[in-house]
Design an enzyme around this catalytic site. Structure first.
Site, PDB file in Angstrom:
ATOM      1  N   LYS A  26       0.817  -1.217   0.000  1.00 61.57           N
ATOM      2  CA  LYS A  26       0.000   0.000   0.000  1.00 61.57           C
ATOM      3  C   LYS A  26       0.852   1.269   0.000  1.00 61.57           C
ATOM      4  O   LYS A  26       0.376   2.334  -0.378  1.00 61.57           O
ATOM      5  CB  LYS A  26      -0.975  -0.034   1.160  1.00 61.57           C
ATOM      6  CG  LYS A  26      -1.997  -1.155   0.978  1.00 61.57           C
ATOM      7  CD  LYS A  26      -3.122  -1.100   1.974  1.00 61.57           C
ATOM      8  CE  LYS A  26      -4.228  -2.075   1.625  1.00 61.57           C
ATOM      9  NZ  LYS A  26      -3.879  -3.484   1.901  1.00 61.57           N
TER      10      LYS A  26
HETATM   11  C1  LIG Z   1      -4.556  -4.523   1.359  1.00 59.93           C
HETATM   12  C2  LIG Z   1      -3.828  -5.802   1.287  1.00 59.93           C
HETATM   13  C3  LIG Z   1      -4.241  -6.821   0.422  1.00 59.93           C
HETATM   14  C4  LIG Z   1      -5.489  -6.722  -0.419  1.00 59.93           C
HETATM   15  O1  LIG Z   1      -5.412  -5.728  -1.403  1.00 59.93           O
HETATM   16  P1  LIG Z   1      -6.738  -5.229  -2.149  1.00 59.93           P
HETATM   17  O2  LIG Z   1      -6.295  -4.145  -3.036  1.00 59.93           O
HETATM   18  O3  LIG Z   1      -7.677  -4.782  -1.083  1.00 59.93           O
HETATM   19  O4  LIG Z   1      -7.273  -6.398  -2.876  1.00 59.93           O
HETATM   20  C5  LIG Z   1      -3.472  -7.968   0.368  1.00 59.93           C
HETATM   21  N1  LIG Z   1      -2.368  -8.120   1.122  1.00 59.93           N
HETATM   22  C6  LIG Z   1      -1.952  -7.168   1.964  1.00 59.93           C
HETATM   23  C7  LIG Z   1      -0.741  -7.401   2.783  1.00 59.93           C
HETATM   24  C8  LIG Z   1      -2.653  -5.970   2.073  1.00 59.93           C
HETATM   25  O5  LIG Z   1      -2.231  -5.030   2.905  1.00 59.93           O
END
Ligand SMILES: *Cc1c(COP(=O)(O)O)cnc(C)c1O
Length: 466
Positions: free
Chosen positions: A112
């Site tokens: 993220k």
């Molecule tokens: C947010 C997250 C996901 C999922 O991502 P999306 O975009 O919501 O599908 C998967 N793995 C980790 C470690 C995350 O932080």
């Protein structure tokens, strides 16, 4: 570039407004009216570019009306300059034609950061220009919150309030949010689950009167278009590193809200040869049930060892449904209204169209731990539980061994030590040096009841100029 709503009944907006808006006024999500398309020759000419330069090529068409090229380049250099690996998103080989793309070399050790480090800079740029202030309100099941806080800590024009489910995020994740110092940073632990938090955010966006008209809310959860946009880039980078665009790639994506994988779908639409996208879910498998049986139905939330994927509905899936319905907003609106009452299906030919590109798998905690253990034994490589789900799903769903299969490594294993312990391994994943003292830092957060009025009251009272 103009952005339109997936429910067809909200005004089209430019990039600046889309950046500052959460849901569209009709309840839909914003998507570009049309996508830029790059030829194979053009993509090929990007081989060897740095991550920041590649990011510029891929993203500039989306923002060019709002941000001068040199400003945007500067932002990208700053954003990706803080990542701790020179290639920003390095690839690690697991087996012949099988890879993990490490997306956890940013400040908070999860993918993220790619979007939220940029989002903070985009917001402050636009707000400065407009002489405006916003309150970011977001819900997190873990990684979004820390990445958003880290992305906004230096913003002059932003207060950020992050709701997390009380006692339901890992200690590392909580500390990554609650130990960041700053007058504009506010952590709220809600006595409820992640979906309760998300619902409060949605309702607050729907009616912002509790802020008294003196500021407005901005979203940083994965419905924010700018986040999706930033995630398109690494699909190009991975492909270019492994012989693309002259061969196609398959990606397996650990999925919760369908943001990260939707970015892969967009990369394909923009011209990158991608032959398969694997939706990898945990037991919260609404997307897997849809992809395998054309039935979209909410189940109860399950707590798993991969909490960042613990969801009941996948908000960004609406963006794919919009395309699957020939961009007919009214049809999407009707479908999703029905979906909130019970199971729904889409026309068979639309579903089959989706299945040409997408496969899916649901991986339970046991299989997650088995995968962590197997990969460690075979490769001496430690996966976090989310990435392990991706690797497992990649292996289960693979169509063609000649096509490189790249699993998105969404988090650093040190963020989720419980899963490693549960897998029976005795290795202890170490936090990187810049976080080694995380457990000694002072925490700041407020625990509130699972009650919208209480949470909104807290926001109204605590933003900077309240
Ligand atoms: C947010 C997250 C996901 C999922 O991502 P999306 O975009 O919501 O599908 C998967 N793995 C980790 C470690 C995350 O932080």
């Amino acid at each position: 570039m103009r952005y339109i709503s997936t429910r067809g009944d909200a005004p089209a907006l430019g990039f600046e407004d889309v950046l500052l808006t959460g849901l569209a006024t009709d309840g839909g999500l914003y998507v570009p009216e049309s996508l830029p398309h790059f030829s194979v020759e053009e993509i090929r000419s990007w081989r060897g570019l740095s991550y920041a330069e590649l990011a510029y090529k891929v993203m500039y068409p989306f923002v060019e009306d709002a941000i001068p090229a040199d400003e945007f380049r500067k932002m990208l250099d700053e954003t990706y300059g803080v990542f701790t690996h020179k290639s920003v998103a390095p690839l690690v080989q697991l087996d012949t034609n099988e890879w993990v793309m490490e997306l956890f070399r940013g400040p908070t050790l999860a993918f993220k950061d790619f979007a939220l480090q940029l989002l903070g800079r985009l917001l402050d740029y636009v707000l400065e220009k407009r002489n405006q202030h916003v309150v970011i309100m977001g819900a997190t099941s873990g990684d979004t919150g820390s990445a958003a806080i880290e992305g906004c800590r230096r913003c002059k024009h932003v207060d950020i309030f992050i709701l997390h489910p009380y006692q339901r995020v890992s200690e590392v994740q909580r500390r990554q949010m609650t130990t960041v110092q700053g007058d504009n940073i506010h952590n709220i632990a809600v006595k409820g689950n992640f979906d309760d938090c998300q619902r409060m955010v949605k309702e607050s966006f729907g009616n912002q009167s509790f802020l008294g008209g003196k500021t407005q809310l901005a979203a940083v959860n994965s419905i924010n278009w700018a986040r999706i946009m930033a995630q398109i880039v690494y699909y190009f980078q991975a492909s270019l590193s492994l012989g693309g665009p002259d061969r196609s790639m398959a990606f397996s994506v650990p999925t919760g809200n369908f943001g990260d994988i939707f970015a892969g779908y967009l990369a394909k639409k923009m011209g990158l040869p991608i032959s398969q996208l694997v939706i990898a879910t945990n037991r919260n498998d609404i997307l897997h049930r849809f992809m395998s049986g054309n039935k979209y139905e909410q189940h109860q939330l399950e707590q798993t060892l991969s909490p960042s994927m613990d969801i009941m509905v996948s908000s960004n899936f609406e963006r794919l449904l919009f395309d699957l319905h020939g961009r007919d907003g009214a049809a999407v609106k009707e479908l999703l209204e029905n979906a909130s009452k019970g199971p729904v299906s889409i026309e068979d030919y639309r579903w089959k169209h989706a299945r040409k590109l997408f496969d899916s798998d649901a991986v339970d905690d046991k299989a997650t731990c088995d995968t962590i253990r197997e990969i460690f034994e075979q490769n001496e490589y430690l996966l976090d539980p989310h990435t392990a789900i991706g690797v497992r799903a990649a292996r289960n769903c693979r169509r063609d061994n000649a096509v490189p299969m790249i699993t998105l490594g969404t988090a650093h294993p040190a963020k989720f030590p419980d899963a490693i312990i549960e897998s029976g391994l005795t290795v202890k994943p170490e936090l990187p040096a810049h976080m080694a003292d995380l457990f000694e830092r002072e925490e700041r957060y407020t625990v509130l009841e699972n009650n919208l009025t209480e949470v909104q009251g807290f926001l109204a009272k605590h933003w900077k100029n309240a």
